[in-house]
Design a protein around this motif. Sequence first.
Motif, PDB file in Angstrom:
ATOM      1  N   UNK A  53      13.938  -7.732  95.464  1.00 26.45           N
ATOM      2  CA  UNK A  53      14.675  -6.469  95.339  1.00 26.45           C
ATOM      3  C   UNK A  53      15.990  -6.545  96.116  1.00 26.45           C
ATOM      4  N   UNK A  54      16.938  -5.668  95.742  1.00 28.96           N
ATOM      5  CA  UNK A  54      18.210  -5.612  96.471  1.00 28.96           C
ATOM      6  C   UNK A  54      17.958  -5.314  97.956  1.00 28.96           C
ATOM      7  N   UNK A  55      18.782  -5.930  98.809  1.00 27.90           N
ATOM      8  CA  UNK A  55      18.592  -5.753 100.257  1.00 27.90           C
ATOM      9  C   UNK A  55      18.032  -7.010 100.909  1.00 27.90           C
ATOM     10  N   UNK A  56      17.652  -7.969 100.065  1.00 26.36           N
ATOM     11  CA  UNK A  56      17.221  -9.265 100.599  1.00 26.36           C
ATOM     12  C   UNK A  56      18.315 -10.288 100.383  1.00 26.36           C
ATOM     13  N   UNK A 106       6.100 -12.070 114.085  1.00 23.41           N
ATOM     14  CA  UNK A 106       4.936 -11.235 114.454  1.00 23.41           C
ATOM     15  C   UNK A 106       3.776 -11.379 113.477  1.00 23.41           C
ATOM     16  N   UNK A 107       3.500 -12.607 113.076  1.00 18.53           N
ATOM     17  CA  UNK A 107       2.328 -12.880 112.238  1.00 18.53           C
ATOM     18  C   UNK A 107       2.498 -12.565 110.765  1.00 18.53           C
ATOM     19  N   UNK A 108       3.703 -12.141 110.356  1.00 14.89           N
ATOM     20  CA  UNK A 108       3.923 -11.841 108.936  1.00 14.89           C
ATOM     21  C   UNK A 108       5.087 -12.670 108.398  1.00 14.89           C
ATOM     22  N   UNK A 109       4.996 -13.004 107.109  1.00 16.31           N
ATOM     23  CA  UNK A 109       6.041 -13.855 106.517  1.00 16.31           C
ATOM     24  C   UNK A 109       7.311 -13.036 106.264  1.00 16.31           C
ATOM     25  N   UNK A 110       8.439 -13.585 106.717  1.00 20.21           N
ATOM     26  CA  UNK A 110       9.724 -12.892 106.548  1.00 20.21           C
ATOM     27  C   UNK A 110      10.636 -13.656 105.586  1.00 20.21           C
ATOM     28  N   UNK A 111      10.326 -14.925 105.377  1.00 20.65           N
ATOM     29  CA  UNK A 111      11.193 -15.771 104.549  1.00 20.65           C
ATOM     30  C   UNK A 111      10.384 -16.886 103.903  1.00 20.65           C
ATOM     31  N   UNK A 112      10.652 -17.112 102.627  1.00 18.23           N
ATOM     32  CA  UNK A 112      10.025 -18.235 101.927  1.00 18.23           C
ATOM     33  C   UNK A 112      11.100 -19.215 101.483  1.00 18.23           C
ATOM     34  N   UNK A 113      10.736 -20.479 101.449  1.00 22.12           N
ATOM     35  CA  UNK A 113      11.685 -21.529 101.057  1.00 22.12           C
ATOM     36  C   UNK A 113      11.039 -22.362  99.954  1.00 22.12           C
ATOM     37  N   UNK A 134      13.825 -11.662 103.691  1.00 20.30           N
ATOM     38  CA  UNK A 134      13.710 -10.196 103.626  1.00 20.30           C
ATOM     39  C   UNK A 134      14.591  -9.577 104.705  1.00 20.30           C
ATOM     40  N   UNK A 135      15.690  -8.961 104.289  1.00 19.37           N
ATOM     41  CA  UNK A 135      16.603  -8.328 105.250  1.00 19.37           C
ATOM     42  C   UNK A 135      16.210  -6.849 105.354  1.00 19.37           C
ATOM     43  N   UNK A 136      16.529  -6.034 104.329  1.00 14.24           N
ATOM     44  CA  UNK A 136      16.026  -4.648 104.332  1.00 14.24           C
ATOM     45  C   UNK A 136      15.464  -4.251 102.976  1.00 14.24           C
ATOM     46  N   UNK A 140       6.776  -5.142  98.034  1.00 14.35           N
ATOM     47  CA  UNK A 140       5.724  -4.557  97.205  1.00 14.35           C
ATOM     48  C   UNK A 140       4.522  -4.166  98.070  1.00 14.35           C
ATOM     49  N   UNK A 141       3.844  -3.067  97.668  1.00 12.96           N
ATOM     50  CA  UNK A 141       2.688  -2.534  98.402  1.00 12.96           C
ATOM     51  C   UNK A 141       1.693  -3.626  98.783  1.00 12.96           C
ATOM     52  N   UNK A 142       1.422  -4.511  97.809  1.00 15.14           N
ATOM     53  CA  UNK A 142       0.355  -5.498  98.041  1.00 15.14           C
ATOM     54  C   UNK A 142       0.737  -6.537  99.104  1.00 15.14           C
ATOM     55  N   UNK A 143       2.030  -6.542  99.507  1.00 18.30           N
ATOM     56  CA  UNK A 143       2.456  -7.533 100.510  1.00 18.30           C
ATOM     57  C   UNK A 143       2.604  -6.934 101.904  1.00 18.30           C
ATOM     58  N   UNK A 144       2.403  -5.610 102.029  1.00 16.25           N
ATOM     59  CA  UNK A 144       2.768  -4.984 103.310  1.00 16.25           C
ATOM     60  C   UNK A 144       1.939  -5.512 104.488  1.00 16.25           C
ATOM     61  N   UNK A 145       0.733  -5.996 104.218  1.00 19.74           N
ATOM     62  CA  UNK A 145      -0.106  -6.523 105.311  1.00 19.74           C
ATOM     63  C   UNK A 145       0.331  -7.923 105.738  1.00 19.74           C
ATOM     64  N   UNK A 146       0.987  -8.639 104.831  1.00 20.92           N
ATOM     65  CA  UNK A 146       1.248 -10.066 105.114  1.00 20.92           C
ATOM     66  C   UNK A 146       2.734 -10.426 105.169  1.00 20.92           C
ATOM     67  N   UNK A 147       3.592  -9.488 104.766  1.00 20.42           N
ATOM     68  CA  UNK A 147       5.036  -9.806 104.757  1.00 20.42           C
ATOM     69  C   UNK A 147       5.794  -8.778 105.584  1.00 20.42           C
ATOM     70  N   UNK A 148       6.955  -9.178 106.051  1.00 14.79           N
ATOM     71  CA  UNK A 148       7.789  -8.263 106.826  1.00 14.79           C
ATOM     72  C   UNK A 148       9.257  -8.522 106.490  1.00 14.79           C
TER      73      UNK A 148
END
Length: 233
Positions: A53-56, A106-113, A134-136, A140-148
């Motif tokens: 999404x826009x903002x990344x 903090x234990x969550x994925x912020x960037x994938x390569x 992920x900047x701002x 998606x809902x299903x990622x909120x536990x594992x991504x930041x």
Amino acid sequence: MNECKNDEIIRFEEIASTNEYAKGLRKDKKNVIIVAKRQSGGKGTKGRSFSSEEGGLYLTKLEFYTDFLAKDSFLIMLNSAVSVCKTLHHFGLKPVIKWPNDIFVNGKKICGILIENTFTGNKIANSIVGIGLNVYNELPMELTEIATSMYLETGKKFSVSEVETKLVSELKQAHTIEDYRSFLGFMNKNITLILGDERIPATLLCVEDDGRLRASIDGQERVFSSAEVSVRI
Ligand code: BTN
């Protein structure tokens, strides 16, 4: 599609995937960076999709080599992972690398390569390094536990273009294995190694100079390449 060429950076408002676009440019044999504000078909590793999404920041670096031995391919992972970590550190975050090149905060994925190399004999002819940070952007809902995102971690809405400028300058540097190890996370932690269909409880010990992972399984040390295993935390 809004395409404009600016130095060596090609920009899009929206594109399916910057990595896929880079594949079409391989014939030009020119180093180039592609950036999109959004991706409609962002690609992740293992054939997964990547929410864009826009903002990344969605950026791909296409680079050509004349004498890069395939056995040294870890250097491409090292350089991209360290570049992302130094960028995040610059903006006040505390990133760690999950071997070989996922970036966590903090234990969550912020960037994938996603790295897609082209080999000629025992050499790498070119590499496509796709980075999704992920900047701002909304996750998606299903990622909120594992991504930041940078926003979720700091409460600050960083400018994507400032983050891009820093990342591009880091991608131009040659980083070292010491830099890589300084950001390495999850060492001496109990994790699961995914080896084909097997899920093996293991403890991560270190990353060798050639990029292979040393882990302890039932008290026995084993060394794995990133093509063989992945780490599940
Ligand atoms: C992963 O699965 O963790 C890797 C995700 C890589 C996403 C980036 S975004 C820019 C580039 N274009 C793509 O389609 N994928 C990569």
